[in-house]
Design a protein around this motif. Sequence first.
Motif, PDB file in Angstrom:
ATOM      1  N   ASP A   1      26.757  39.969  -5.770  1.00 49.65           N
ATOM      2  CA  ASP A   1      26.513  38.895  -4.815  1.00 49.65           C
ATOM      3  C   ASP A   1      25.648  37.780  -5.378  1.00 49.65           C
ATOM      4  OD1 ASP A   1      24.351  40.560  -4.949  1.00 49.65           O
ATOM      5  OD2 ASP A   1      23.932  40.556  -2.799  1.00 49.65           O
TER       6      ASP A   1
ATOM      7  N   ARG B   1      23.133  38.314   6.344  1.00 46.87           N
ATOM      8  CA  ARG B   1      24.417  38.032   5.716  1.00 46.87           C
ATOM      9  C   ARG B   1      25.406  37.737   6.836  1.00 46.87           C
ATOM     10  NH1 ARG B   1      25.822  39.193   0.797  1.00 46.87           N
ATOM     11  NH2 ARG B   1      24.234  40.792   0.598  1.00 46.87           N
TER      12      ARG B   1
ATOM     13  N   THR C   1      29.402  36.589   7.729  1.00 47.00           N
ATOM     14  CA  THR C   1      30.778  36.482   7.252  1.00 47.00           C
ATOM     15  C   THR C   1      31.403  35.250   7.879  1.00 47.00           C
ATOM     16  OG1 THR C   1      30.943  38.881   7.070  1.00 47.00           O
ATOM     17  CG2 THR C   1      33.008  37.649   7.114  1.00 47.00           C
TER      18      THR C   1
ATOM     19  N   ASP D   1      31.205  35.784   2.405  1.00 50.61           N
ATOM     20  CA  ASP D   1      29.866  36.021   2.942  1.00 50.61           C
ATOM     21  C   ASP D   1      28.881  34.998   2.417  1.00 50.61           C
ATOM     22  OD1 ASP D   1      30.755  38.250   4.291  1.00 50.61           O
ATOM     23  OD2 ASP D   1      30.151  39.652   2.716  1.00 50.61           O
TER      24      ASP D   1
ATOM     25  N   ASN E   1      25.161  40.514   9.555  1.00 50.89           N
ATOM     26  CA  ASN E   1      26.558  40.958   9.553  1.00 50.89           C
ATOM     27  C   ASN E   1      27.387  40.388  10.701  1.00 50.89           C
ATOM     28  OD1 ASN E   1      26.195  42.514   7.199  1.00 50.89           O
ATOM     29  ND2 ASN E   1      25.327  44.169   8.434  1.00 50.89           N
TER      30      ASN E   1
ATOM     31  N   LYS F   1      29.957  37.525  12.454  1.00 52.03           N
ATOM     32  CA  LYS F   1      31.099  36.741  11.989  1.00 52.03           C
ATOM     33  C   LYS F   1      31.054  35.371  12.633  1.00 52.03           C
ATOM     34  CE  LYS F   1      34.675  39.962  10.740  1.00 52.03           C
ATOM     35  NZ  LYS F   1      36.033  40.425  10.995  1.00 52.03           N
TER      36      LYS F   1
END
Length: 186
Positions: A52, A75, A77, A87, A153, A155
Amino acid sequence: MDPTKSFSAAEEAMDSVSTKAEEVATYQSSEAKQARLQSMLAALLDDPILTDVPRKPSLADVDTLINLELGSAMRITVVKLDGTSFDVAVLNTATVKDLKMAIRKKINEIEQQQMGHRHISWKHIWDNYCLTHQTEKLIDDNSVLSSHGIRNNSKVCFSLHVMSRVHRKHSRRRKHRFFHGLNRKM
């Protein structure tokens, strides 16, 4: 000629030669250090654990990744319109503008790796598309991501953005505005 003066002149010449030799040696050693550092960095970046980390990381990139490991960054997405995703990492206190800058940097990095340099008009993208999180449009650049329910995590998706006429930045151009007054009959 005085022998002491010639001796001191020769001594000064030797000193200047030795200092130049020291400067060259210092330069070569700093060049060698730089080369070693680059080779170590390349070896570290080839490690599968560090996938990453960008190829040419800036201090801010490394700082964000460290904060991600410590739990003070998240992080996110990002799902593009074609269904592909990637990401990005931003701090927990990041705003929508910070997220947009991270997306811009990541996409430019991906484009650079795949196709070389390609110009992307980000003004056009943000004028016509916006980011959404669970059907909520992230329009205010100064709003904090956590206020929209974005956590680690989460979106975020690109979606079409149609501005209403009230919020439109540029008014529509009127065609031949100058000539409207000339067509009137007196």
